[in-house]
Design a protein around this motif. Structure first.
Motif, PDB file in Angstrom:
ATOM      1  N   THR A 180       2.827 -32.819  -4.129  1.00 24.88           N
ATOM      2  CA  THR A 180       3.586 -33.215  -5.321  1.00 24.88           C
ATOM      3  C   THR A 180       4.819 -34.019  -4.926  1.00 24.88           C
ATOM      4  O   THR A 180       5.138 -35.052  -5.538  1.00 24.88           O
ATOM      5  N   LEU A 181       5.500 -33.567  -3.880  1.00 24.96           N
ATOM      6  CA  LEU A 181       6.680 -34.287  -3.390  1.00 24.96           C
ATOM      7  C   LEU A 181       6.287 -35.656  -2.846  1.00 24.96           C
ATOM      8  O   LEU A 181       6.976 -36.654  -3.092  1.00 24.96           O
ATOM      9  N   LEU A 182       5.175 -35.717  -2.113  1.00 23.19           N
ATOM     10  CA  LEU A 182       4.712 -36.994  -1.556  1.00 23.19           C
ATOM     11  C   LEU A 182       4.491 -38.019  -2.654  1.00 23.19           C
ATOM     12  O   LEU A 182       4.896 -39.189  -2.528  1.00 23.19           O
ATOM     13  N   GLU A 183       3.871 -37.593  -3.752  1.00 22.41           N
ATOM     14  CA  GLU A 183       3.599 -38.528  -4.845  1.00 22.41           C
ATOM     15  C   GLU A 183       4.886 -38.931  -5.559  1.00 22.41           C
ATOM     16  O   GLU A 183       5.066 -40.095  -5.921  1.00 22.41           O
ATOM     17  N   ARG A 184       5.795 -37.970  -5.722  1.00 22.88           N
ATOM     18  CA  ARG A 184       7.025 -38.276  -6.452  1.00 22.88           C
ATOM     19  C   ARG A 184       7.944 -39.205  -5.665  1.00 22.88           C
ATOM     20  O   ARG A 184       8.533 -40.134  -6.223  1.00 22.88           O
ATOM     21  N   VAL A 185       8.061 -38.986  -4.371  1.00 24.76           N
ATOM     22  CA  VAL A 185       9.017 -39.750  -3.552  1.00 24.76           C
ATOM     23  C   VAL A 185       8.381 -40.995  -2.947  1.00 24.76           C
ATOM     24  O   VAL A 185       8.958 -42.077  -2.975  1.00 24.76           O
ATOM     25  N   TRP A 186       7.153 -40.846  -2.404  1.00 23.30           N
ATOM     26  CA  TRP A 186       6.530 -41.959  -1.685  1.00 23.30           C
ATOM     27  C   TRP A 186       5.448 -42.671  -2.502  1.00 23.30           C
ATOM     28  O   TRP A 186       4.986 -43.726  -2.101  1.00 23.30           O
ATOM     29  N   GLY A 187       5.037 -42.086  -3.609  1.00 21.51           N
ATOM     30  CA  GLY A 187       4.050 -42.725  -4.469  1.00 21.51           C
ATOM     31  C   GLY A 187       2.623 -42.613  -4.002  1.00 21.51           C
ATOM     32  O   GLY A 187       1.762 -43.404  -4.428  1.00 21.51           O
TER      33      GLY A 187
ATOM     34  N   VAL B  43       6.998 -38.832   7.922  1.00 18.11           N
ATOM     35  CA  VAL B  43       6.710 -37.995   6.758  1.00 18.11           C
ATOM     36  C   VAL B  43       6.400 -36.564   7.185  1.00 18.11           C
ATOM     37  O   VAL B  43       6.658 -35.616   6.436  1.00 18.11           O
ATOM     38  N   CYS B  44       5.884 -36.384   8.404  1.00 20.38           N
ATOM     39  CA  CYS B  44       5.518 -35.051   8.879  1.00 20.38           C
ATOM     40  C   CYS B  44       6.728 -34.137   9.026  1.00 20.38           C
ATOM     41  O   CYS B  44       6.572 -32.914   9.012  1.00 20.38           O
ATOM     42  N   TYR B  45       7.916 -34.698   9.190  1.00 17.56           N
ATOM     43  CA  TYR B  45       9.107 -33.846   9.189  1.00 17.56           C
ATOM     44  C   TYR B  45       9.989 -34.063   7.960  1.00 17.56           C
ATOM     45  O   TYR B  45      10.719 -33.169   7.549  1.00 17.56           O
ATOM     46  N   GLN B  46       9.896 -35.239   7.339  1.00 27.27           N
ATOM     47  CA  GLN B  46      10.720 -35.470   6.154  1.00 27.27           C
ATOM     48  C   GLN B  46      10.299 -34.583   4.984  1.00 27.27           C
ATOM     49  O   GLN B  46      11.144 -33.999   4.301  1.00 27.27           O
ATOM     50  N   VAL B  47       8.999 -34.461   4.746  1.00 30.37           N
ATOM     51  CA  VAL B  47       8.512 -33.633   3.639  1.00 30.37           C
ATOM     52  C   VAL B  47       8.905 -32.169   3.821  1.00 30.37           C
ATOM     53  O   VAL B  47       9.489 -31.561   2.913  1.00 30.37           O
ATOM     54  N   PRO B  48       8.640 -31.535   4.975  1.00 33.35           N
ATOM     55  CA  PRO B  48       9.074 -30.149   5.140  1.00 33.35           C
ATOM     56  C   PRO B  48      10.585 -29.971   5.071  1.00 33.35           C
ATOM     57  O   PRO B  48      11.070 -28.952   4.557  1.00 33.35           O
ATOM     58  N   ALA B  49      11.343 -30.945   5.569  1.00 31.45           N
ATOM     59  CA  ALA B  49      12.804 -30.829   5.525  1.00 31.45           C
ATOM     60  C   ALA B  49      13.306 -30.789   4.093  1.00 31.45           C
ATOM     61  O   ALA B  49      14.260 -30.063   3.775  1.00 31.45           O
TER      62      ALA B  49
ATOM     63  N   LEU C 102      15.215 -43.718   2.864  1.00 27.22           N
ATOM     64  CA  LEU C 102      15.189 -42.439   2.159  1.00 27.22           C
ATOM     65  C   LEU C 102      16.146 -42.440   0.973  1.00 27.22           C
ATOM     66  O   LEU C 102      15.820 -41.947  -0.113  1.00 27.22           O
ATOM     67  N   LYS C 103      17.325 -42.996   1.158  1.00 28.48           N
ATOM     68  CA  LYS C 103      18.287 -43.064   0.052  1.00 28.48           C
ATOM     69  C   LYS C 103      17.727 -43.861  -1.114  1.00 28.48           C
ATOM     70  O   LYS C 103      17.896 -43.492  -2.285  1.00 28.48           O
ATOM     71  N   GLN C 104      17.051 -44.971  -0.810  1.00 23.14           N
ATOM     72  CA  GLN C 104      16.463 -45.790  -1.863  1.00 23.14           C
ATOM     73  C   GLN C 104      15.395 -45.027  -2.628  1.00 23.14           C
ATOM     74  O   GLN C 104      15.126 -45.320  -3.792  1.00 23.14           O
ATOM     75  N   GLN C 105      14.787 -44.039  -1.983  1.00 24.48           N
ATOM     76  CA  GLN C 105      13.752 -43.239  -2.624  1.00 24.48           C
ATOM     77  C   GLN C 105      14.315 -41.960  -3.250  1.00 24.48           C
ATOM     78  O   GLN C 105      13.556 -41.111  -3.701  1.00 24.48           O
ATOM     79  N   GLY C 106      15.624 -41.832  -3.274  1.00 30.16           N
ATOM     80  CA  GLY C 106      16.257 -40.698  -3.926  1.00 30.16           C
ATOM     81  C   GLY C 106      16.397 -39.462  -3.069  1.00 30.16           C
ATOM     82  O   GLY C 106      16.681 -38.371  -3.590  1.00 30.16           O
TER      83      GLY C 106
ATOM     84  N   ARG D 275       8.893 -50.964   9.686  1.00 26.57           N
ATOM     85  CA  ARG D 275       8.073 -49.964   9.030  1.00 26.57           C
ATOM     86  C   ARG D 275       8.354 -49.973   7.526  1.00 26.57           C
ATOM     87  O   ARG D 275       9.497 -50.045   7.110  1.00 26.57           O
ATOM     88  N   SER D 276       7.310 -49.879   6.756  1.00 23.92           N
ATOM     89  CA  SER D 276       7.479 -49.898   5.314  1.00 23.92           C
ATOM     90  C   SER D 276       8.090 -48.613   4.820  1.00 23.92           C
ATOM     91  O   SER D 276       7.734 -47.529   5.237  1.00 23.92           O
ATOM     92  N   ALA D 277       9.045 -48.732   3.879  1.00 20.64           N
ATOM     93  CA  ALA D 277       9.695 -47.540   3.328  1.00 20.64           C
ATOM     94  C   ALA D 277       8.721 -46.689   2.546  1.00 20.64           C
ATOM     95  O   ALA D 277       8.941 -45.497   2.372  1.00 20.64           O
ATOM     96  N   ARG D 278       7.632 -47.257   2.062  1.00 26.23           N
ATOM     97  CA  ARG D 278       6.675 -46.510   1.244  1.00 26.23           C
ATOM     98  C   ARG D 278       5.457 -46.052   2.046  1.00 26.23           C
ATOM     99  O   ARG D 278       4.494 -45.559   1.493  1.00 26.23           O
ATOM    100  N   GLU D 279       5.505 -46.237   3.354  1.00 27.23           N
ATOM    101  CA  GLU D 279       4.355 -45.858   4.176  1.00 27.23           C
ATOM    102  C   GLU D 279       4.294 -44.346   4.309  1.00 27.23           C
ATOM    103  O   GLU D 279       5.282 -43.720   4.686  1.00 27.23           O
ATOM    104  N   PRO D 280       3.178 -43.675   4.005  1.00 20.27           N
ATOM    105  CA  PRO D 280       3.140 -42.213   4.020  1.00 20.27           C
ATOM    106  C   PRO D 280       3.068 -41.664   5.447  1.00 20.27           C
ATOM    107  O   PRO D 280       2.544 -42.293   6.331  1.00 20.27           O
TER     108      PRO D 280
END
Length: 338
Positions: A31-38, A71-77, A101-105, A333-338
């Motif tokens: 759910t977080l992945l979709e909300r933040v990274w799309g 993303v493997c550490y950003q999502v759990p953090a 990350l700031k641009q993605q909220g 690296r793309s900011a939206r890359e999962p």
């Protein structure tokens, strides 16, 4: 108690207990992945790595460049209670990740030598007030006098060690300060640690696990097959430098609007090709050891920040272990890359 020699503070001061009865689920992570990274779901080994960290277990993840290691550490953090501490070797890449990350909220910040005292104070205030999800530091900064004493004021949700191959003396990117990071296992014994890299053969993986004291960690190694990448070559036609430069300009024009790196054999070649590209309307930046450290950092930051930029660098920097070598091996690296 006797403080650890490298850090000047005690383990007991820094070991926050894990939050009671709280373990985020993989569904919450999606759910977080979709909300933040799309993105609707994880790919490759991301889900398996993230599930381990969410459960509070240590991990070594070897994923290819572009495989979504961060993303493997950003999502759990973000999901776990407290602030995620990220150890990264390069200020320019820390800056790039924090700004994305700031641009993605996402509430992220960095502590490095490029900040003023007022900026550093503001970061610490945000961290103490629970306003940060991720805090990026360098290994040298982490080993400095008061860093871990200040971290004693914070609940640490996880510790991520990015570019973990820098710990290994078998690698060309070896960073001595990475070897001290093994003490984090003693200082934060109940905090999960995740080491990530795109560069680690079997011997290097063993060295990372031993040096970082990740003996109980699960090891994930993804396939390095990249069907989206292509490699082509063409024979150089004998002729003047002008003809060679014109061919480089032609190749860049065919990729107009895209960022990239052109490697040259000399400083003069870098300047000449960069001039030719700029004359042809390309935002080109020369980068070589003829510039002092401050100017190289400024040019590297431009390359990471500006769209459609071409860096023209010497071959030595491509293979070097310094900041430029690492940054140019991982361009844009793309900011939206999962």
């Amino acid at each position: 108690m006797t403080p650890p020699a490298e850090y000047g503070t005690t383990a007991a001061m820094l070991d926050f207990p894990p939050p009671a009865d709280f373990s985020p689920t993989l569904d919450e992570a999606r759910t977080l992945l979709e909300r933040v990274w799309g993105h609707a779901d994880f790919r490759g080994l991301q889900a398996s790595v993230i599930e381990e960290v969410l459960a509070g277990r240590d991990v070594l993840a070897v994923l290819p460049t572009g495989g979504g290691k961060s993303v493997c550490y950003q999502v759990p953090a973000i999901l776990r209670e407290g602030v995620g501490l990220v150890v990264s070797p390069l200020i320019a890449l820390m800056t790039d990740q924090v700004e994305a990350l700031k641009q993605q909220g996402v509430a992220a910040a960095r502590l490095d030598s490029g900040l003023t005292m007022d900026e550093r104070s503001a970061v610490w205030r945000a961290a103490r007030s629970g306003e940060l999800d991720l805090l990026y530091v360098s290994p040298e900064g982490l080993a400095s006098g008061s860093m871990l004493e200040r971290l004693a004021e914070l609940p640490i949700s996880l510790i991520a060690i990015d570019e973990a191959h820098c710990v290994s003396q078998w690698g060309h990117d070896f960073r001595p300060d990475y070897r001290t990071l093994g003490r984090l296992a003693e200082i934060f014994p109940r905090t999960p640690r995740i080491a990530v890299t795109a560069t680690a053969d079997a011997r290097t993986r063993d060295d990372i696990l031993a040096s970082l004291k990740l003996g109980e960690a699960r090891v994930f190694v993804d396939s390095f097959a990249r069907p989206n990448l292509q490699l082509t070559a063409e024979r150089k036609v004998n002729g003047s430098r002008a003809r060679t430069d014109a061919r480089v300009v032609e190749l860049v024009r065919e990729r107009r609007g895209r960022s990239g790196v052109v490697y040259c054999g000399s400083r003069d070649g870098c300047e000449r090709v960069a001039d030719a590209l700029r004359d042809a309307g390309t935002n080109a930046i020369a980068y070589h050891a003829g510039f002092d450290a401050r100017e190289r950092d400024r040019r590297l930051e431009r390359f990471l920040a500006e769209d459609g930029t071409v860096m023209v660098a010497t071959i030595g920097l491509r293979h070097g272990g310094g900041q430029a070598g690492r940054a140019l091996r991982h361009p844009r690296r793309s900011a939206r890359e999962p």
